[in-house]
Design a protein around this motif. Structure first.
Motif, short mmCIF file in Angstrom:
data_model
loop_
_atom_site.label_atom_id
_atom_site.label_comp_id
_atom_site.label_asym_id
_atom_site.label_seq_id
_atom_site.Cartn_x
_atom_site.Cartn_y
_atom_site.Cartn_z
N VAL A 57 0.86 -1.18 0.00
CA VAL A 57 0.00 0.00 0.00
C VAL A 57 0.90 1.24 0.00
CG1 VAL A 57 -1.72 1.33 1.28
CG2 VAL A 57 -1.87 -1.17 1.21
N ILE B 207 0.85 5.38 0.28
CA ILE B 207 0.00 6.51 0.69
C ILE B 207 0.49 7.76 -0.03
CG2 ILE B 207 -0.89 7.89 2.60
CD1 ILE B 207 -0.40 5.52 4.44
N LEU C 153 -3.08 4.98 -2.57
CA LEU C 153 -4.26 5.67 -2.04
C LEU C 153 -3.98 7.16 -1.96
CD1 LEU C 153 -4.98 3.16 0.85
CD2 LEU C 153 -6.24 3.36 -1.32
N SER D 119 -6.01 5.05 -6.42
CA SER D 119 -7.38 5.31 -6.00
C SER D 119 -7.44 6.69 -5.36
CB SER D 119 -7.82 4.23 -4.99
OG SER D 119 -9.12 4.54 -4.54
N GLU E 62 -9.52 8.83 -1.69
CA GLU E 62 -9.53 7.76 -0.69
C GLU E 62 -8.42 8.00 0.34
OE1 GLU E 62 -9.59 3.70 -2.13
OE2 GLU E 62 -10.09 2.96 -0.11
N VAL F 33 -6.23 7.72 3.69
CA VAL F 33 -5.98 6.73 4.75
C VAL F 33 -6.31 7.42 6.07
CG1 VAL F 33 -4.17 5.41 5.92
CG2 VAL F 33 -4.24 5.53 3.41
N THR G 61 -9.38 3.00 5.35
CA THR G 61 -9.86 4.18 4.64
C THR G 61 -11.38 4.24 4.85
OG1 THR G 61 -10.54 3.22 2.51
CG2 THR G 61 -8.17 3.57 2.83
#
Ligand SMILES: Cc1cc2nc3c(=O)[nH]c(=O)nc-3n(C[C@H](O)[C@H](O)[C@H](O)COP(=O)(O)OP(=O)(O)OC[C@H]3O[C@@H](n4cnc5c(N)ncnc54)[C@H](O)[C@@H]3O)c2cc1C
Length: 430
Positions: free
Chosen positions: A8, A10, A35, A227, A230, A232, A244
């Motif tokens: 993931v 950020i 994200l 995405s 969205e 975190v 999220t």
């Protein structure tokens, strides 16, 4: 809904997107999800196109040290014109224009001020121990004249803090160091074509604005990797899950480009918030009906009576090859403390008044404008912030959470530094 183990990322700024690229290059087919809290990717490297003007989220110009990095990006910008420009930057000092950097051009000052700077430089305080702050380093290396006329007022307008709070190396390689020999050697005219030796004697700039580098970083990423909208909102370190508003995602590793204190808060890790101070910058992008000065790309303003610390001319970089209109296109930067409240309309008027005072705006009509606040913009690098950053980064890395980028590392850097840092991290984590 809980999704399976993945990498993931950020933030879809330069750091997050470049990590996603480097990771996929090493692990083709790996699951990487970026994200992004905002509705579009780019972070601070974004571009606004309005009324025929092309504006960034502040002057963003590029000085690549590693040709391979630049070639990698250019290969992913098909059809984009990228101009290489010989930098022309000046300092507006007491009504005259001095070449940048100030310390290497004191011979362009009025004669009495030149002699004052030279004498103060020669008799600068030596000191037994190394300087303890950025402000002290300036006096000790360059003397009181150069420091008080330009370096202190300019940098205090920019950083919106006392320079004696900042670490000696607060600007790293971005501070143009010069010793007496350099300064004196520079008093002789240079052969034509020789630069000033700064880190950015030339720069490159894509006709479509800084966001073209973001498009390059998106070029190879499969659809669905990023995405937007969205944010975190929490990271559960024990359960190794990112949360999220839409879902809970199990992670193998997290690479975050969010500001480090915000990341520590997301992870519920105790941290010393007081050490993470920074300024914020209000950027006005202003479009005028006709051209202004032609031979300058950006200008520094140490005068504390002027609201801005820097003004730049997009039209002198892009026009006419890129089809930019024959109009003046400015960015204007105002530094302020983190907790300042901006009255944007009043400040825009003040900017226009100050631009008139400096004869940059004369008989011009403002035909388009835009503004953006960068918060944080320049972090205050102190001994305490360096120590707390190192501690938090190591602690989070032990939990598989890696903090990168300009604000994840609480540092001063360029987009190229972001690419280099994330490439090294992808290599290390492989
Ligand atoms: C005034 C100014 C001028 C500059 N000029 C230059 C220049 O001329 N040349 C140059 O090379 N560099 C320049 N830089 C530096 C350059 O902007 C940065 O190095 C680069 O944009 C940083 O990218 P980043 O991805 O690390 O951070 P950012 O661009 O800040 O991206 C971080 C992203 O993370 C997202 N995010 C944050 N929190 C969350 C969350 N909880 N959930 C999801 N997403 C989140 C943000 O929305 C953002 O999109 C300048 C910087 C400033 C401030």
């Amino acid at each position: 809904m809980t999704e399976g183990g993945t990498t993931v990322v950020i933030g879809a700024g330069v750091s997050g997107l470049s990590f996603a690229n480097w990771w996929r290059e090493r692990h083709p087919g790996a699951s990487v999800l970026v994200l992004e809290a905002e509705s579009e990717p780019g972070g601070y490297c974004r571009t606004v196109v309005q009324d025929g003007f092309v504006w960034d989220y502040s002057g963003h110009f590029f000085h690549f040290k590693d040709p391979a990095i630049e070639a990698w990006l250019r290969a992913r910008m098909p059809g984009q014109e990228v101009r290489t420009v010989q930098k022309r930057s000046t300092i507006r000092y007491a009504g005259r224009d001095i070449d940048f950097p100030f310390q290497k051009h004191i011979h362009q000052l009025p004669h009495d001020e030149f002699l004052e700077c030279l004498v103060e430089l020669y008799f600068r305080p030596a000191g037994d121990a190394p300087p303890r702050s950025f402000g002290e380093m300036l006096y000790r290396r360059l003397g009181k004249g150069i420091t008080d006329k330009f370096l202190r007022p300019y940098n205090e307008k920019l950083y919106a803090t006392d320079l004696d709070r900042l670490d000696v190396d607060a600007m790293g390689r971005f501070f143009p160091h010069a010793d007496i020999a350099d300064i004196i050697a520079n008093m002789r005219p240079r052969p034509s074509g020789a630069g000033d030796g700064g880190y950015n004697a030339t720069f490159t700039y894509p006709a479509g604005g800084a966001v073209q580098y973001i498009h390059a970083l998106l070029h190879d990423l499969p659809a669905g990797t990023v995405s937007c909208d969205e944010p975190v909102t929490a990271i559960d370190l024990a359960a190794r899950a990112v949360i999220t508003p839409r879902r809970r995602i199990a992670f193998d590793r997290v690479v975050s480009s969010a500001p480090l204190p915000a990341l520590a808060r997301l992870c519920a890790v105790a941290h010393d918030l007081a050490v993470f101070s920074s300024n914020k910058v209000l950027v006005f992008n202003l479009g005028f009906d006709k051209k202004g000065p032609r031979d300058v790309h950006w200008m520094y303003f140490p005068d504390r009576g002027l609201v801005f610390y820097r003004v730049g001319w997009y039209d002198n970089i892009l026009a006419p090859a890129a089809g930019a209109p024959d109009r003046m296109s400015l960015y204007v930067e105002i530094g302020a403390p983190h907790d300042a409240v901006f009255d944007v309309d009043a400040l825009r008027q003040r900017v226009l008044d100050d631009l008139r005072r400096e004869a940059i705006v004369t008989n011009h009509q403002l035909v388009a404008h835009h503004h953006v606040v960068l918060d944080p913009a320049y972090v205050h690098i102190t001994q305490a912030s360096l120590a707390e950053t190192a501690r938090l980064k190591a602690l989070l890395a032990d939990h598989g959470v890696h903090s990168v980028g300009r604000y994840g590392g609480w540092t001063y850097c360029s987009i190229e530094d972001n690419l280099i840092e994330t490439r090294a991290l992808a290599q290390q984590l492989s």
